[in-house]
Scaffold this motif. Sequence first.
Motif, PDB file in Angstrom:
ATOM      1  N   VAL A 113       0.856  -1.237  -0.123  1.00  0.00           N
ATOM      2  CA  VAL A 113       0.261  -0.119   0.467  1.00  0.00           C
ATOM      3  C   VAL A 113       0.967   1.024   0.120  1.00  0.00           C
ATOM      4  O   VAL A 113       1.667   1.681   0.788  1.00  0.00           O
ATOM      5  CB  VAL A 113      -0.632   0.100   1.079  1.00  0.00           C
ATOM      6  N   ILE A 114       0.803   2.461  -0.998  1.00  0.00           N
ATOM      7  CA  ILE A 114       1.434   3.201  -1.330  1.00  0.00           C
ATOM      8  C   ILE A 114       1.510   4.017   0.216  1.00  0.00           C
ATOM      9  O   ILE A 114      -0.130   4.510   0.333  1.00  0.00           O
ATOM     10  CB  ILE A 114       1.194   4.255  -2.430  1.00  0.00           C
ATOM     11  N   ALA A 115       1.853   4.030   1.026  1.00  0.00           N
ATOM     12  CA  ALA A 115       1.202   5.155   2.085  1.00  0.00           C
ATOM     13  C   ALA A 115       0.978   6.968   2.323  1.00  0.00           C
ATOM     14  O   ALA A 115       0.233   7.042   3.118  1.00  0.00           O
ATOM     15  CB  ALA A 115       2.789   5.209   3.177  1.00  0.00           C
ATOM     16  N   THR A 116       1.536   7.401   1.092  1.00  0.00           N
ATOM     17  CA  THR A 116       1.456   8.631   0.951  1.00  0.00           C
ATOM     18  C   THR A 116      -0.051   8.672  -0.805  1.00  0.00           C
ATOM     19  O   THR A 116      -0.155   8.197  -1.499  1.00  0.00           O
ATOM     20  CB  THR A 116       2.201   9.492  -0.276  1.00  0.00           C
ATOM     21  N   ALA A 117      -1.212   9.323   0.407  1.00  0.00           N
ATOM     22  CA  ALA A 117      -2.628   9.061  -0.188  1.00  0.00           C
ATOM     23  C   ALA A 117      -2.413  10.206  -1.316  1.00  0.00           C
ATOM     24  O   ALA A 117      -1.503  10.325  -2.012  1.00  0.00           O
ATOM     25  CB  ALA A 117      -3.430  10.299   0.587  1.00  0.00           C
ATOM     26  N   LEU A 118      -3.204   9.135  -2.018  1.00  0.00           N
ATOM     27  CA  LEU A 118      -3.107   9.348  -3.510  1.00  0.00           C
ATOM     28  C   LEU A 118      -3.590  11.553  -3.341  1.00  0.00           C
ATOM     29  O   LEU A 118      -4.426  12.063  -3.082  1.00  0.00           O
ATOM     30  CB  LEU A 118      -5.053   8.939  -4.340  1.00  0.00           C
ATOM     31  N   ALA A 119      -3.133  11.769  -5.032  1.00  0.00           N
ATOM     32  CA  ALA A 119      -3.475  13.236  -5.008  1.00  0.00           C
ATOM     33  C   ALA A 119      -4.932  13.785  -5.035  1.00  0.00           C
ATOM     34  O   ALA A 119      -5.902  12.688  -5.605  1.00  0.00           O
ATOM     35  CB  ALA A 119      -3.080  13.981  -5.995  1.00  0.00           C
ATOM     36  N   SER A 120      -5.498  14.888  -4.545  1.00  0.00           N
ATOM     37  CA  SER A 120      -6.915  14.885  -3.620  1.00  0.00           C
ATOM     38  C   SER A 120      -7.354  15.565  -5.434  1.00  0.00           C
ATOM     39  O   SER A 120      -8.589  15.173  -5.771  1.00  0.00           O
ATOM     40  CB  SER A 120      -6.993  15.763  -3.467  1.00  0.00           C
ATOM     41  N   LEU A 121      -6.652  16.630  -6.054  1.00  0.00           N
ATOM     42  CA  LEU A 121      -7.358  16.653  -7.302  1.00  0.00           C
ATOM     43  C   LEU A 121      -7.963  15.544  -7.898  1.00  0.00           C
ATOM     44  O   LEU A 121      -8.875  15.200  -8.979  1.00  0.00           O
ATOM     45  CB  LEU A 121      -7.147  17.708  -8.454  1.00  0.00           C
TER      46      LEU A 121
END
Lengths: 72, 882
Positions: free
Chosen positions: B164-172
């Motif tokens: 799981v990629i720790a950094t969240a997906l870009a909100s845009l």
Amino acid sequence: MMFIGGGVGGVGQIGGGARLVASGAPDFSLSNSAATTIWGAVSIGDLAPINAPAGVTFRLVNEPAGLAVVNG
Amino acid sequence: MAIRIATISATDLRPASNITKRNYATAMTVGGTAGKVVGWWQAAFVRLPGSPNFINNTVYPLWGHDGNNAGNFNGGQDGVVWIGGDSASQGALRLRPRRTARSGNQNGYAAANQDFTSVSALTANGTDVYLLVYGEQNTGTDASPVWQGWAARVLVGGGVSSQVIATALASLYVTSATGVLLSQIFNSRPAAGAARSPVNLAFENFAHVNGDFPWDTANNRPHHDALLALANGTGAPATLHSYASLIAAQNAGTLGYANLRGDARADLSFHWTLANLTTGLANSGNGGANALSPANWNSLTGGLEDVAGFTPAHWTTNPTITEPVVKFHGGRGALPYTASGTYQAGTTALQRRWVLAGTSAPVPGFDWAAVGTFGGGTWSTTDTLPFGVFDLQVRDPNDVSRAATMSDFLVGTIALMHGQSGMAGVTENANAPKNVLNIALSAGVQGLYLEGSSSDAGGASYIKPTPLITRMVGGQTPAGLAHGALLMINEWQVHNPGHPLLIAKLAIGGTAMADWAANGTIGQWTYLGTVGEPGTANAGGVGRVGHYAWMLRGIADVHAIMWTPGMSSVEATRTAYADAIDARFTVTPAAPWLVLPPWRGHRSSPDSSSTVAKRAEHVSFVAERGARGILGPYWPDIVMDGNPIPASTANPGSLHCAFHSNATLGGSGSSVSDQNQVGQARLGRGIGRSLAWAYNRTIKAHGPRVVAAWFRDGARTVIEIEMGRAVRTLNGAGINNQFWISTDDGATFAKTGFTVALDASATRAVLTSTGGAWPASNVRVDYARAWPFGPADGDLDEALTERKLDGLLYDDQVHRGGTNLAALPGNPLTSANGNGVAVTARGTAKLLATERWTGTRNVTVRMIAADGVTVLREKTLVITGI
């Protein structure tokens, strides 16, 4: 008037411009009709003209694979 | 069943409507629950190809959306799931997933491409099957969503790994609703040079799910129990699942896994089974009709192919049919085939029927009937089918919903091609690019091409061989096969309409018959070995021939052989080789050996492979096979691939036929072109005709040869030569005189002082002296003592002399020649080759048999008058060959 069977008929035309003489005239014989074939040329039999003029030759029609005439 | 790439850059699968990204921040009703804030996941069972199709320094697109159709997936709405090649330049990416996620020109991840380097590498060997899953989902709550991308893989029968990629997906990206999540499965639109789905990449059971995957809250990852339940992996929970049953249990709250996020919901919107290209493309999910269709590109068709399925058995209650590695049964419609499989609990009985492929029309005599054996979870049926292409269906007669189909099973003739690179080069795929002449398969063609990957087991380390098996169907223009193979089966089709042919290239370049006969070592296995499937870690005693015999179930209907220069000069070795083949292809112990003796290993007579001895070894091999030996036409490998360049007397050629197509690779001015179809194309056609001839001797495969020669009359100014075949030149070319005359009983020959013509029957050459009479004795004739090409005779550059080929004499129906061979038992001629055929006085006319055959043949003989025109008598005679 009727032609008598076996009499000399007209000379016919067949494909390729060759002319066919009515049957009953010149003939030929094959001295043998079987041979043990090999991967090579082996004689089956002699072709001998009967009642034919000098200088006749022999050819195969439709060229069946595995057979040939020589000296003909 | 599953679907694989059979030809690269040819065909992919496209849904009727693209699947477009939603604004995931917007709540929706999913799984019967309103107000859910969810993402999506996609999954498929995947089998990666082995070498040589999966070795490049690149990443391979699996599915997604390629907006600019260029294979780079860098459009503003593009998304793709990739897999790194096993030698990708980024070592951490090798055989691991990569995701490119873009919507509204916004990258979902920090970088354009997100590599899942913590996911355990897959194995690319053409055997191992994985469930590959990718998702972008809410790992938080409906009220406070957290958007993370993840990927997972499960080896069917093995372990699970996820990241799981720790950094969240870009909100845009999350809120954009313009990205395309799926417009294609496979990527075949780009031509060479772009990232494309490789040959032998195979998928089954593709799903696109709106919603969230069952989530492990303790480890913050997709729940491994759920992944294992889908793929039946080691340590799987007691309850196994398909996509549908997993999602149903998730939505019902009955999964029961530890640390499971309880409120996750999902909808199986799209599920394409990919079971086959006819019934596997419909959507069985909840998203409405959105069937997949094959889309063809680059003027090619048929780039996809059905293959045996690999989804775990628990996905169905249907019986299974165990599909053979090679869905082709030899025996020419006269050998039984045993099909078998399994059935699930609850199945009461099983019936089978064979139908014409793609129809419901039963093969006469093979309609529904009870299978032969049924019990203990397995079944079998043994049937002797006629030649053709069929589907096998099985069903429970008491519950016909329990059914299974094996499609596209061929019954026909298996031709095993023996030798080394000269033979291999006619059909093999090592010579890239393929089908450079863009040859289309003739209407009605049905066949398979089989090529074992000798390089796999022959390399420095053992890799389980993954044979290339390519279907050949009339109307297609396969880009992945050599045009020699395509022309070979086209020629076969002329004489055997609708009769399937399997071309199996057994030959390996650079090998000698003696090494095969001694079961020597080649790379990591042996030439012969035992019969079976090579192991994963090592061959386990299985050899090259043993592997082929296993794949073909011990059947080889005809052996075709040309082995230059590696044909053994020792009879015992030749016999040992033939015996070793028979010992492994035990079902067809009387299969004929069609031997194609090389006339010229190269265009130049000084070359070692063009000697009388090399031809004599082949003729001896024919004779030693007894009734199984068939002397085929000679191997007229005149136009070579030009290596080494330039050819010279000291370095006269590679023995490999020309196969390139154009000026760059070998067109005008170069010596390596086959653009006039005189290299690989000529050989392919000729072998196709010869294979047909092996079964039907009224098909002519021999070319001209000097059966006998005589003076027409006592003047001795005309020699007549019987060639045993009607012959012709090509393209209306005049005869390029290749008749040679000796007046010193064969000591020396010349081809001057006379003219050549064919008589009206075209079976005879007539040589007319331009000088005086020939001597009464010591006159001999020969044909093609040296070809009109360099370096020994003629121009050095074959391309510049290529048109001279048109002036050679060819069998009336086939672009092959044939001439004298050494005087050995089984030799069709009497010449010792070194000194030609004696010209005799014309003797008694005789009827000859010019080859070995048995049974009766009708021959029509005309007696013609001396004028050469008048037919005096014509009779049809029955001749018996004994």
